[in-house]
Design a protein around this motif. Sequence first.
Motif, PDB file in Angstrom:
ATOM      1  N   GLN A  71       0.812  -1.217   0.000  1.00 43.70           N
ATOM      2  CA  GLN A  71       0.000   0.000   0.000  1.00 43.70           C
ATOM      3  C   GLN A  71       0.847   1.271   0.000  1.00 43.70           C
ATOM      4  OE1 GLN A  71      -3.751  -0.407   2.606  1.00 43.70           O
ATOM      5  NE2 GLN A  71      -2.389  -1.953   3.478  1.00 43.70           N
ATOM      6  N   ASN A  72       2.157   1.103  -0.035  1.00 41.62           N
ATOM      7  CA  ASN A  72       3.079   2.233   0.028  1.00 41.62           C
ATOM      8  C   ASN A  72       3.750   2.403  -1.338  1.00 41.62           C
ATOM      9  OD1 ASN A  72       6.286   2.962   1.199  1.00 41.62           O
ATOM     10  ND2 ASN A  72       4.567   4.295   1.605  1.00 41.62           N
ATOM     11  N   ASN A  73       3.733   3.604  -1.879  1.00 38.12           N
ATOM     12  CA  ASN A  73       4.265   3.832  -3.229  1.00 38.12           C
ATOM     13  C   ASN A  73       5.223   5.021  -3.227  1.00 38.12           C
ATOM     14  OD1 ASN A  73       4.656   3.626  -5.994  1.00 38.12           O
ATOM     15  ND2 ASN A  73       2.812   4.781  -6.507  1.00 38.12           N
ATOM     16  N   PRO A  74       6.373   4.886  -2.597  1.00 39.21           N
ATOM     17  CA  PRO A  74       7.305   6.010  -2.482  1.00 39.21           C
ATOM     18  C   PRO A  74       8.217   6.119  -3.711  1.00 39.21           C
ATOM     19  CG  PRO A  74       8.175   4.130  -1.300  1.00 39.21           C
ATOM     20  CD  PRO A  74       6.846   3.692  -1.886  1.00 39.21           C
ATOM     21  N   PRO A  75       8.854   7.258  -3.923  1.00 36.01           N
ATOM     22  CA  PRO A  75       9.785   7.417  -5.052  1.00 36.01           C
ATOM     23  C   PRO A  75      10.985   6.481  -4.960  1.00 36.01           C
ATOM     24  CG  PRO A  75       9.155   9.555  -4.157  1.00 36.01           C
ATOM     25  CD  PRO A  75       8.656   8.522  -3.196  1.00 36.01           C
ATOM     26  N   VAL A  76      11.475   6.264  -3.736  1.00 37.88           N
ATOM     27  CA  VAL A  76      12.557   5.300  -3.504  1.00 37.88           C
ATOM     28  C   VAL A  76      11.920   4.059  -2.891  1.00 37.88           C
ATOM     29  CG1 VAL A  76      14.706   4.808  -2.286  1.00 37.88           C
ATOM     30  CG2 VAL A  76      14.265   7.114  -3.160  1.00 37.88           C
ATOM     31  N   ASP A  77      11.884   2.974  -3.644  1.00 38.41           N
ATOM     32  CA  ASP A  77      11.219   1.761  -3.188  1.00 38.41           C
ATOM     33  C   ASP A  77      12.242   0.634  -3.085  1.00 38.41           C
ATOM     34  OD1 ASP A  77       9.094   0.188  -2.316  1.00 38.41           O
ATOM     35  OD2 ASP A  77       7.782   0.782  -3.975  1.00 38.41           O
ATOM     36  N   PHE A  78      11.812  -0.483  -2.523  1.00 35.83           N
ATOM     37  CA  PHE A  78      12.752  -1.579  -2.313  1.00 35.83           C
ATOM     38  C   PHE A  78      11.997  -2.881  -2.119  1.00 35.83           C
ATOM     39  CE2 PHE A  78      11.288  -0.784   1.882  1.00 35.83           C
ATOM     40  CZ  PHE A  78      11.522  -1.932   2.639  1.00 35.83           C
ATOM     41  N   ALA A  79      12.709  -3.972  -2.333  1.00 38.55           N
ATOM     42  CA  ALA A  79      12.273  -5.296  -1.896  1.00 38.55           C
ATOM     43  C   ALA A  79      13.432  -5.906  -1.132  1.00 38.55           C
ATOM     44  CB  ALA A  79      11.898  -6.171  -3.085  1.00 38.55           C
TER      45      ALA A  79
END
Length: 668
Positions: free
Chosen positions: A284-292
């Motif tokens: 549910q989180n859509n930030p410019p810097v994302d990660f897995a």
Amino acid sequence: MRTAITLKTIAVLVAPIATPAFAHAESSLVERVDKTAFIQIEADSFRALSPRQQALAYWLTQASIAIDPILYDQLSRFGLKQKETLEAVVTAKDKVDPQTYSQVLAFTKLFWANKGNHHEQTGQKFLPQFTAASLKAALLAAGRKDLAAGVDTLAPSLFDPNFEPILTAKTPEGGKDILEASSNNFYLNVKLADLKELTERYRLNSRVVKQGGKLSEEVYRAGTPDGHIKPGLYAEYLRKANGFLSKAREYAEPDQSAVIAALIRFYETGEYSDWVNFGMAWVQNNPPVDFANGFIETYRDARSAKGTAQSFVCVTDEKLSASMLKIAANASYFEALAPWDARYKQQNARPPIAKAVETIIETGDFHVSTIGDNLPNENEVHQKYGTKNFLFSSATRAFAEAVGNKVVREFAASPEETVRDEKYGTGAAELLTAMHEVIGHGSGKLSPKLTQDPASYLKEYYSTLEEARADLVALWDVFDPKLKELGLVTSDETGRAMYDASARVMLTQLARIPKGDTIEEDHQRDRQLIGRYIMDKTGAIAFESRNGKTYVTVKDYKKMRQGVGMLLAELMRIKAEGDYPAIKALIDTYGVHFDPKLRDQVVERYQQLDLPTYWTGINADLNAHFDKDGKVTSVEISYPRDYVKQQLSYSAFGESRKTTAALSPHRR
């Protein structure tokens, strides 16, 4: 679940989402070792981030590096010791015989690229050119008498082609047990039948061991700081990752900080409920810097249960995300028109998050050959909260810079097919990837009679089913007029180009399987399943031979779409009902075996093209500057184009040299 690159999709993955032109001084292709190419991955969007976002990205990349060693141990109980031994020679260039050094260096590059000495796509073991004796001599010359003494123990794992030859054996020869026939390190002294006696509390993140006739789980976890939950397997790496994740929280926005906190909690406890909580917050989180970051994909386990360590950190490629958002916004429309039974259709499906991204770093079991990803995999998360879908524009751009269209020209069945591909193939390949991830994996509804995730019912066949199902969704929807309305296609020729490529890949992917007559990798099985099924059931696809060369041609596009609908409806039914006998029959019949003579022909034709068969990415490097209080003041990004230096820097990061099992050549 991932979309992996194919020989067709290399270099044709940049439209209809128009890729901006980047003027790079150098090609993305850095070097080649045998059939493997090493390409530089760049993230131009990083420089547009705020200083706070850049600091967040820095700490997330440190957490990515921290978990990287785990995969070497997961894929082989010899992996970390092999890695230490090889790197001891690579770092002693001036002391080692030049010929031996050159041979060890070449092998080590491939070892790093595959996280061990089994190929990451075929699962087949590859061997060095040097001998055990020359390796021992090199270690002695390097002053590593301690490691030289262990070469004899490592020798079978490095030099014997018949010792643990397959990483993941889902269809082993001679009816062998799939766990015993696989060389990975998810089980010790365990047969598949043994697991009937075990209720796995940590199905995704544990190693199952049988000692003294008793089964137990060695859970992957760091333990809690208060000691209430004890450390488990890989605790050292997970604690280190948690330390960096904690620092990342200081620079994250509140919602993403909560996401990171949930991941830290999972790494502490290892509890599946904490992993699901993380997934619910993350999706549910859509930030410019994302990660897995986590134990995510189960492809390497023959029973599709154990997750491998993987991570990436990415920056949203804002210019390229618009088309993916259009597809995501219409997910309910495509679901309603799916060819499967209404019982298995979602009502008012939640629009998934979809975006194009540039990766800063990829570690563990995340490879540059992944061009699309749909996460999370847990059905209880995406049924309620949807999915997050990534298209990795940095990888597709690097491939586009590195190769041309030689493969299509060689394997296209007709001049008309070649012309069609040159005009529409780029858009078709990109659209297939986007629809596969955005509306493929997240589609469908399960029968209420299923009390567990469908993977637990479909076992070793689940991943192949899910990859095929997602491909088929794209193939089914590509002719829908909605795509023209959305401006994603301009002609039905896009659909025909997609169908051509989906038939052709049955041939071209054989170039990646140099030995045997069995396909083990799930994406390759999925493509063969689709082509062979449609060929058998409809006759819309056929093999043709001309001048000693074999081609695959689509004879009737309408009939092929009928076959797509037939197989898609059946795969959705199988998934929804957990019908193991049905999926076993389908995949064993159409997805596993091939003619080795045909493969040999393809390999010969491909070699004449002088193109790499496999690909490895070189990550960007982030260099942070700190103030006197340890706060990040600025971060610089650079592109090293030096794979050896980068991998050795990851090892110097503090990699443990411990392994999780005795290094005995007699495993079971």
